[in-house]
Structures are given as C-alpha cells and as structure tokens.
Enzyme design. Structure first.
Site, short mmCIF file in Angstrom:
data_model
loop_
_atom_site.label_atom_id
_atom_site.label_comp_id
_atom_site.label_asym_id
_atom_site.label_seq_id
_atom_site.Cartn_x
_atom_site.Cartn_y
_atom_site.Cartn_z
N THR A 561 1.00 -1.26 0.15
CA THR A 561 -0.07 -0.04 -0.09
C THR A 561 0.88 1.02 0.49
O THR A 561 1.86 1.00 0.19
CB THR A 561 -1.31 -0.20 1.65
N GLU A 612 13.81 -2.87 -0.89
CA GLU A 612 15.01 -2.22 -2.54
C GLU A 612 13.49 -1.70 -3.33
O GLU A 612 13.94 -0.33 -4.37
CB GLU A 612 15.13 -3.78 -3.05
N VAL A 615 13.19 2.80 -3.83
CA VAL A 615 13.73 3.93 -4.95
C VAL A 615 14.05 3.11 -6.25
O VAL A 615 14.87 1.98 -6.28
CB VAL A 615 15.59 4.40 -4.65
N ALA A 617 12.33 1.14 -8.20
CA ALA A 617 11.42 0.64 -8.74
C ALA A 617 12.54 -1.64 -8.17
O ALA A 617 12.76 -1.04 -7.19
CB ALA A 617 10.61 0.37 -9.55
N GLY A 670 0.72 2.98 -14.99
CA GLY A 670 1.41 2.67 -13.80
C GLY A 670 2.25 2.97 -12.68
O GLY A 670 3.05 2.08 -12.17
N GLU A 673 2.04 7.11 -8.14
CA GLU A 673 1.64 7.17 -7.13
C GLU A 673 0.36 7.02 -7.12
O GLU A 673 -0.53 7.60 -8.03
CB GLU A 673 1.74 7.73 -5.57
N LYS A 688 12.06 9.07 -1.51
CA LYS A 688 13.41 8.47 -2.35
C LYS A 688 15.11 9.30 -1.64
O LYS A 688 15.94 8.55 -1.21
CB LYS A 688 13.56 8.34 -3.54
N GLY A 803 6.36 1.11 -12.76
CA GLY A 803 5.57 0.09 -13.59
C GLY A 803 5.37 -1.12 -12.83
O GLY A 803 6.27 -1.72 -11.91
N1 NAD Z 1 4.21 2.20 -9.25
C1 NAD Z 1 4.58 1.64 -9.40
O1 NAD Z 1 5.61 1.77 -10.31
C2 NAD Z 1 5.25 1.86 -7.68
C3 NAD Z 1 6.93 1.25 -7.74
C4 NAD Z 1 7.66 1.62 -6.50
C5 NAD Z 1 6.62 2.01 -5.35
N2 NAD Z 1 5.09 1.59 -5.65
C6 NAD Z 1 4.92 1.72 -4.20
O2 NAD Z 1 4.36 0.69 -3.71
C7 NAD Z 1 3.00 1.10 -3.22
C8 NAD Z 1 1.67 0.31 -4.62
O3 NAD Z 1 1.85 1.11 -5.65
P1 NAD Z 1 0.25 0.67 -6.31
O4 NAD Z 1 1.14 1.49 -7.76
O5 NAD Z 1 0.11 -0.85 -6.40
O6 NAD Z 1 -0.35 1.19 -5.79
P2 NAD Z 1 -2.82 1.12 -6.01
O7 NAD Z 1 -3.05 2.21 -5.71
O8 NAD Z 1 -3.03 0.31 -7.58
O9 NAD Z 1 -2.19 0.16 -4.63
C9 NAD Z 1 -2.65 0.45 -3.03
C10 NAD Z 1 -4.00 -1.11 -2.76
O10 NAD Z 1 -3.48 -0.47 -1.15
C11 NAD Z 1 -4.56 -0.78 -0.85
N3 NAD Z 1 -4.59 -0.22 0.75
C12 NAD Z 1 -4.72 1.51 1.02
N4 NAD Z 1 -4.36 1.35 2.43
C13 NAD Z 1 -5.00 -0.25 3.25
C14 NAD Z 1 -4.77 -0.48 4.15
N5 NAD Z 1 -4.09 -0.24 5.37
N6 NAD Z 1 -4.94 -2.26 3.96
C15 NAD Z 1 -5.40 -2.08 2.78
N7 NAD Z 1 -5.10 -2.18 1.27
C16 NAD Z 1 -5.01 -1.00 1.76
C17 NAD Z 1 -5.41 0.12 -1.66
O11 NAD Z 1 -6.73 -0.28 -2.13
C18 NAD Z 1 -5.29 0.02 -2.75
O12 NAD Z 1 -6.26 -1.55 -4.03
C19 NAD Z 1 2.97 2.51 -3.01
O13 NAD Z 1 3.28 2.49 -1.51
C20 NAD Z 1 3.87 3.13 -4.01
O14 NAD Z 1 4.88 4.21 -3.70
C21 NAD Z 1 4.57 1.62 -6.87
N1 HSE Z 2 5.77 6.96 -8.59
C1 HSE Z 2 6.93 6.54 -8.12
C2 HSE Z 2 7.22 4.66 -8.18
C3 HSE Z 2 8.16 4.13 -8.47
O1 HSE Z 2 8.53 4.19 -6.53
C4 HSE Z 2 8.01 7.39 -9.67
O2 HSE Z 2 6.91 7.39 -10.78
O3 HSE Z 2 8.80 6.96 -9.60
NA NA Z 3 15.48 -0.43 -6.48
#
Ligand code: NAD
Ligand code: HSE
Ligand code: NA
Length: 823
Positions: A561, A612, A615, A617, A670, A673, A688, A803
């Site tokens: 999340t 990991e 920062v 991904a 995707g 954030e 980050k 992504g």
């Molecule tokens: N998308 C990317 O490329 C990427 C890259 C690196 C890190 N991240 C990190 O990964 C995490 C998830 O990102 P995402 O793109 O999957 O987001 P997303 O919004 O698709 O998914 C997050 C999910 O978590 C759920 N959620 C939030 N609070 C919750 C709780 N207390 N209990 C249960 N479920 C809860 C939301 O309803 C949502 O479905 C974020 O912290 C983001 O910063 C994402």
């Molecule tokens: N939202 C973040 C995902 C990776 O943490 C980005 O665009 O770099």
């Molecule tokens: Na990384």
C-alpha cells in the site's frame, strides 16, 4: 518363528478383527511359524479400571459398564462366528464375565481395591479379546490355541508394574512351545498380552507398553526371527503428524533412536518394553493393521543408510524447569548428588539436566505437576546452604516445552547444533536450556510452550532437506503492485519449489475492504474470488494480531500500500520475528529515529526488513548502495533521477501536446503513485533521496530536503485529484514555456535530486547532450554514485524505475531472498 502383536485398535471392532484374521491367514499361507499376542479391545482396560473404582465406592452403576463391555464382545461373536457355533462361545465368554462380576461384588463389599485385585480386574480385557479372536479363527477351520500368558510369564509381586523372572519365564515358554501337542500339529497360539502371574499364581500386569512387552518376552524366549507390532498408524514418523503436517514415515530406525524418540512422546511403540527383543538383536517391524501393505518402520540394531542427518523430532509439550544456583556450588563435590538423591527418594523423575561448566547452576526439567512439591522439598533440604547464601532461591519456570532432535546421523557430524539453533533464532524462538548427551544422538532444547508448534515445524522443515521450505506470506494491498506480485509468484510457484526449495504459502491477504486469513494457505490463483466471498471486514490491528497468534515459522509481511498508518505495525511485526518487505516509502522517509528503530529491531530479532523497491522500483539501487557501505566505501555525491513518472513526462512531453494528458498516460501505465500529486510535487523524489542519504550514512530528517517546486501554485493547492488535473490543463502554457526554454539551448528537462556535502536538493534542471542524464527514455531512472572508490568515474545504475512488472519483481526478489535466508 515370528511373533505378531496386535494392539487395542486392531482388535477394537468387528471390522478391525476381520483385518487381523486376514493378516493371520496370510501368514499361514507363507509357511512360517508364528505366535500371536493380543491386547484388550481398545478402551476396555480403562473401562475396567473405572469399573474397579466404581465398585470400591459402592456405586452399583459399574454393572452397566460391565454390560457394555460384554455387549461389545458379544457383538463380535455374532458378527464373526457362524450361528450354530455361537452358543458355545457365548457360554464360555459369559463364564469369564461371571468371574469378573463375582470379583467386583467382592470389591464392592469390602470397599477396597488393592493393586493386586486391580491387576486381576484388568486381566479380563486381554482374556476376553484373546478368547474371542481364538474362537473366530477356529470357526474358519484354522487350528488356534488360546494361551493364557499367566501360565507362561512369571513375575514378582509388584502389582501394576511387575518385574519378570526371566529364567523361569523363558523356561516355561520354551517348554510350552516344545510340548503343546496342538502347537506341534500346526496350531496357532493366541496369547493374552499385558498379563503374567506370581509364583503363587496371583495375576499381575506388566505396566506401560504391556502387550508389546509380552510380544518381546515371547520373541526373546523363542529367539524369534522378527516381531511384528501391528498398530493403527504406518509406523513411526519423523514428528507427531498432528503437530507437524509434513511429518513422514521413518522406514528404518535403530533401537537407540527409537528409545530417544519415544521417551519424548512418539507413542507408536514404547521401546523400554521391547528391551528383551533388543537384547537379543531381534528386529521389530511396526505395521498398520488398517494399511497392511505399507512397510511401516523397522527397528533394529543398525539402520539403513540415511538420506537425512536426523531421524526424527519429538517433544514433551509441558514441562517446568527448576534452577538451582549459587556461589556455594562451585567446586563443591556432592551438591548434585544431594540434589538428585533427594529427588530420587521422592520418586521425582527428571526429564533433562543441564549444568554449565562454571558449576554455578544446575537446571533440570520435571513434570510441572510436581513443581511445587519439588520446590518445597529442595527449600527444606537446602535450607542451611540457603541461609548461608551458598545457594540462592530455587526458581521454577513454567509453560515450557522440550524438543528433542534425534538421530544416529548426528554422531560426529558437525554443524547440526548450529543449524538447529540458527533456525530457532531466525524464527525468534528463545532457547531457555539445552542438553546433549555424549552419545550425540539427541540434542534437546527447552523453549517457551507458545512457540512449540512453530519450532517443531521450522526444525522439521530445515532438517528434512529434500522437502521444500515453507515461506508463509501475508500481503496487505492488492492494488497494482500487490496483485501483480501475486500473479508473478503464482507463475513461478513450481520453479521456486523445485529449484529454490521454497514452498510459498499465502496465509493472509487484505485490501481496504476485506481481509482473509487461512493458515492452510489461500490458493494463488483464486485469492481474489476467496477474498470477495470469504473475506471479513478489514481491520489492520486484527490482521496483525492474527499473524502473531498463528506464530508460523518463516513468515513475511508484505505491505503493497502507500498507507501511512500501516507502518506503525512494522515494528510490532519485526519484534514478533516476522520479516517485512515493502515498496511503501513512508516508513523509511519519516523521522530518522523511526528509520533507525526499524533497522535495529530487525537486526536484534534476526529477521529482515527489505525495501529495494523504495527507490527505482526493481533496479538494484539500495542493494548496490548497501554493498558499498558494508565494504567500507564512503559516499561523496549521489546525483539521480528518481521519478519514473517525471522521467516519462519529460521524455514524452512535446510542444503542442497537453501536459495533463501525458500525466494521465503515466498514471495509466502504472508509473504514478496512487495519488499522482505525490510525484508531481516532488514529494516522492524527496522521500527517495532521503532514503538513499540515510542508507549512505547521513542521518537526515525530512526537513533537510529542499524541494524547488516544479508546479505553479494553483496546481499545488488543488484539493482533489480531478481538480489537480484541471489545474494542469489550465497551466499548460507554463509547462510549454519550460519546454521551450530548455529547447532553445538544445537541452532536455530533468528533475534531478542531489546529495552532496550532507545537503539534499531537488530541482528541475535542463541538461545538454554532454550530460549523462540527457539520454533517457520511457520511465528511466538513473543514479550516479560518486564514492571514495568510484571517484574518477561514478558507479551508475540506470533503467526503468516505475511500473507494475518491474516493481513487483523487485518485491518478489526481496521475498525470495528472505526465503533463502530463513532456509
Ligand atoms: N507503481 C509503481 O511503479 C511503484 C514503484 C515503486 C513503489 N511503489 C509503491 O508501491 C505501493 C503500491 O503502489 P500501487 O501502484 O500498487 O498502488 P495502488 O493504489 O494500485 O495499490 C495500493 C492498494 O493498497 C490498498 N490499501 C491502502 N491502504 C490499505 C490498508 N490500510 N489496508 C489494505 N489495503 C490498503 C489500496 O486500496 C490499493 O488497492 C506504493 O507504496 C507505491 O509507492 C509503486
Ligand atoms: N511513482 C513512483 C513509482 C516508483 O517508486 C515513480 O514514478 O517513480
Ligand atoms: Na530499487
């Protein structure tokens, strides 16, 4: 000659007796001579004890119980003996029951139940079962001879647990088998187990393991080739299958191992009762009446070559530990003699002893029911030493269990204790005391009772190597990353199992609406369906409580999340020896104190906290940095593009297109954030670079990061995501002007984070073709580390930094690395 012994469940019902008869018939066809020893029908011995007690108390209801026993035996006659032969057998059995009733009448009159009388009462169980099975066999035209063991086994007068007079007994058995004419002409002897008699022909019983003992005595006296113990399980197992579902059959085991394992509760056989057979080197085969083709377990002097270093694991679930310590014990001979002397005099059985070579303390394990008595006895016995301060207070610790790892393969083999302690350590199981005999075939550890199941399963998992190690996962957040992760794990499930020996088990899964927990595992391909139909309303505290309650080995909590509230549970989880993996940056980018606390907790608990994907991904940025730090490099400068979203935007924004539309594209792909304002405001990048700075050894706080705002005020102030997009549309000219300005110098826009001189800045810059950050495409991130060792030319990591697939695979890699660490 072979001796076959059938236990209580084997003669416990009509169906099982049919099985016994089949097995006997088969042996007849095999042309070996054999004798049969039988137990009482299951439960009957306990009922007889109860009947005896009731009669002594003058409770007339004992007669009802006698009727119940009688009915059970009559039912066998009705089912298995042809009608015209039944009356004779019924009359015979009624005669025996009448004898029992006369005896009980006497007991209820005198109101006294001596051990001698109780033995006589108990003897009816075997006498009845053996008489009936004999008749059943005879009715099939097979010559069978009922043998009352009281004529064969002679004992002393310790009723309840009589000692056998072997000289006399062996002679009687040998004479009987040599002279009995029916046996000479092919009759099969069916012998009552459990009972014997004194020289004055008073009935006695042989104590625990009774009928096994009988089989062993007969086998030894006749120098049998083998003794088959027919029971209701497929032999001995590597652990108690009720506690360790992965336990499996042990095909062959030595006498010594069987002794060690059974002492600790593997109750399939009671090896001390098999001593006479062991002494004569007669192998014992443990077999299952209800699965007769299974080869069970062979107990003999030497075992077959083994695949595993240990043979089995067993436990005593509830013990108390007594600790006697004091300076007056050092170098003083006789303290332990006095200690154990007084325990012996009070008939206290000591289960385990441990004394360190400092001689400062001795601790020993006992049945907790005796704990208070032991304390009282020792307080009295050592009162003088205690008043002089030579011995401290005697302390008792309760709610403990002992686990014994047993195996001849441990002898002279190093690293086994290390492996044992390490797997317990990694699972947060504290070892309270340890003992290993110099026979080296048993290492016993004392642990807290609430960790027993976790410890047994973890030890089993690690020692029985060819079996894949279980990795128990709990996932919170089933959005883009969470669901992609589960899909990736599902696709790799078989590979992980066969190549990495890891069996992934998704024990818990939760989104914001529903949560589902199932210790047997939620299938990776229908978790969504089950979460929907079986899930209950989400409560994070309840989810975490349940994880702690299950207390499963090798557990990993995955936070997918971006929730801020969830991170308060990390410390709790790590503290409960559950590793944490997350792409969520919130925990590591809060206060420095919190960041350190999580690191320390993980370290102290021997579990992992991996992030990991915080920062870049899946790009190996944090691992690379940590590698440099661990090896003693020093960071001079970090310069980086850390936003996949902004990278994508500046790589694709062209004059004449809509800036807002490109941001939408990034969201759809995707990269952003969950709330894209986090990316555009620079907040995500700030988190980050702060994390990188901390990993590089700089204890910075969020306020130390200066963000030069990229957005016009109106965008920053937008209260909702739709309003934000609207403001982006409204300010398109502003973004066009930034682009034009850079273009005029033949440069590109880049959002760059820099750490230098312990200061962090984040700003929108434009860079020319000579700059290493110029050539980027898609969602590329780039990080350039300048260090003492990489001074002239920096170490650079570059590639897609956002992504679903790349992020989930980074999380996946963290999870697998924990699996390998734990295993
Ligand atoms: N998308 C990317 O490329 C990427 C890259 C690196 C890190 N991240 C990190 O990964 C995490 C998830 O990102 P995402 O793109 O999957 O987001 P997303 O919004 O698709 O998914 C997050 C999910 O978590 C759920 N959620 C939030 N609070 C919750 C709780 N207390 N209990 C249960 N479920 C809860 C939301 O309803 C949502 O479905 C974020 O912290 C983001 O910063 C994402
Ligand atoms: N939202 C973040 C995902 C990776 O943490 C980005 O665009 O770099
Ligand atoms: Na990384």
């Amino acid at each position: 000659m072979i001796v076959l012994k059938f236990g209580g469940t084997s003669v416990g019902s009509v169906e099982s007796i049919k099985q016994v008869i089949n097995i006997i018939e088969q042996h007849r066809q095999e042309d070996t001579t054999f004798a049969v020893v039988l137990s009482a029908m299951s439960g009957v011995t306990n009922q007889l004890i109860e009947i005896g007690r009731m009669a002594t108390n003058g409770n007339p209801d004992y007669l009802d119980l006698v009727r119940r026993i009688e009915d059970r035996h009559f039912n066998v006659i009705k089912a298995l003996i042809p009608v015209k032969e039944q009356s004779k057998v019924v009359a015979n059995i009624r005669g025996v029951i009448n004898e029992l009733e006369d005896l009980l009448r006497g007991v209820s009159l005198i109101r006294e139940l001596t051990p001698r009388t109780l033995d006589l009462i108990m003897s009816f169980g075997e006498r009845l079962s053996t008489a009936i099975v004999t008749e059943c066999i005879k009715s099939r035209g097979i010559p069978a001879v009922f043998c009352d063991a009281r004529q064969l086994i002679k004992t002393d007068t310790q009723f309840g647990q009589a000692e056998v007079n072997y000289t006399l007994t062996n002679q009687l058995i040998q004479d009987f088998f040599a002279r009995n004419t029916s046996l000479q002409t092919g009759g099969i002897p069916l012998i009552t187990g459990f009972i014997g008699s004194t020289e004055k022909n008073e009935t006695t019983t042989l104590g625990r393991g009774g009928s096994d003992y009988t089989a062993s005595i007969i086998g030894a006296a006749l120098n049998a080739e083998r003794i088959d113990i027919w029971t209701d399980v497929d032999g001995m197992m590597t652990a108690d299958p009720r506690k360790v579902p992965n336990a499996f059959n042990i095909p062959s085991i030595t006498y010594a191992e069987a002794m060690e394992l059974s002492h600790f509760g593997a109750k399939v056989i009671y090896p001390p009762s098999l001593q006479p057979a062991f002494a004569r080197n007669i192998p014992i085969q443990v077999l299952n009446t209800f699965n007769p083709t299974h080869t069970g377990t062979m107990v003999s002097r030497t075992a077959e070559r083994r695949q595993y270093t240990i043979t089995g694991i067993s436990s005593i679930d509830d013990i108390a530990l007594v600790n006697v310590q004091g300076s007056g014990m050092i170098g003083v001979a006789g303290v332990s003699a006095k200690l154990f002397g007084v325990l012996a005099a009070n008939r206290i059985s000591v289960i385990l002893i441990s004394q360190a070579s400092s001689e400062h303390s001795i601790c020993f394990a006992i049945d907790p029911r005796a704990a208070q008595q032991v304390k009282d006895i020792l307080d009295t016995e050592f009162s003088v030493e205690m008043s002089h301060g030579h011995i401290d207070n005697i302390s008792i610790e309760r709610d403990l269990s002992i686990i014994a790892t047993v195996g001849e393969g441990m002898k002279k083999s190093s690293g086994i204790a290390g492996k044992l302690f390490s797997v317990l350590g990694k699972n947060g199981v504290n070892i309270v005391a340890v003992a290993q005999g110099s026979s080296e075939i048993n290492i016993s550890v004392v642990i807290n009772k609430n960790n027993l199941s976790k410890a047994l399963n973890a030890i089993h998992n690690v020692f029985f190597q060819s079996e894949a190690r279980i990795l128990n996962l709990y996932l919170v957040g089933t959005g883009l990353i969470g669901s992609t992760l589960l899909r990736q794990i599902c696709a790799q499930y078989e590979f992980l199992r066969s190549e990495k020996l890891l069996r992934v088990c998704l024990v818990g899964v939760s989104n914001t609406k529903k949560m589902l927990l199932d210790p047997k595992g939620v299938s990776l391909d229908d978790w969504r369906e089950r979460l929907l139909t079986e899930g209950v309303t989400t409560s994070l505290p309840a989810f975490v409580e349940q994880i702690k309650y299950y207390n499963l080995p090798n557990s990993v909590f995955i936070d997918c999340t971006s929730d801020k509230d969830i991170v308060q549970f990390y410390e709790l989880l790590l503290d409960a020896n559950i590793s944490v993996v997350t792409p969520n940056k919130v925990a590591n980018s809060g206060s420095f104190a919190e960041y350190r606390r999580l690191q320390k907790t993980a370290l102290n608990r021997g579990v992992k906290f991996l992030y990991e994907t915080n920062v870049g991904a899946g790009l190996p940025i944090i691992n690379t940095l940590q590698g440099l730090m661990t090896s003693g490099d020093r960071f001079l400068k970090i310069e980086a593009i850390l936003s996949g979203t902004l990278s994508y935007i500046f790589n694709n924004f062209r004059s004449g297109t809509s800036f807002a539309a490109i941001v939408r594209e990034a969201k759809e792909k995707g990269y952003t954030e969950p709330d894209p304002r986090e990316d555009l405001s620079g907040m995500d990048v700030a988190r980050k670079i702060l994390i990188l700075a901390r990993e590089a050894g700089f204890p910075l706080e969020p306020d130390d990061v200066t963000i030069k705002n990229l957005l016009p005020e109106a965008c920053t102030a937008a209260p909702t995501i739709p309003a934000f997009f609207q403001e982006l549309e409204n300010n398109n000219d502003y973004f066009e002007s930034l682009l034009a300005d850079a273009g005029s110098r033949n440069e590109k826009l880049r959002y760059v984070a820099t750490l230098e001189n312990e200061k962090v800045t984040i700003e929108l810059r434009s860079v020319g073709p000579e700059h290493p950050f110029y050539m980027l495409s898609g969602s590329d991130n780039i990080v350039s580390f300048t260090t003492e060792r990489y001074k002239d030319r920096p170490l650079v990591v570059k590639g897609p930094g956002a992504g679903a697939e790349v992020t989930a695979s980074g999380v996946f890699a963290d999870v697998v690395s924990i699996g390998s660490y734990l295993a």
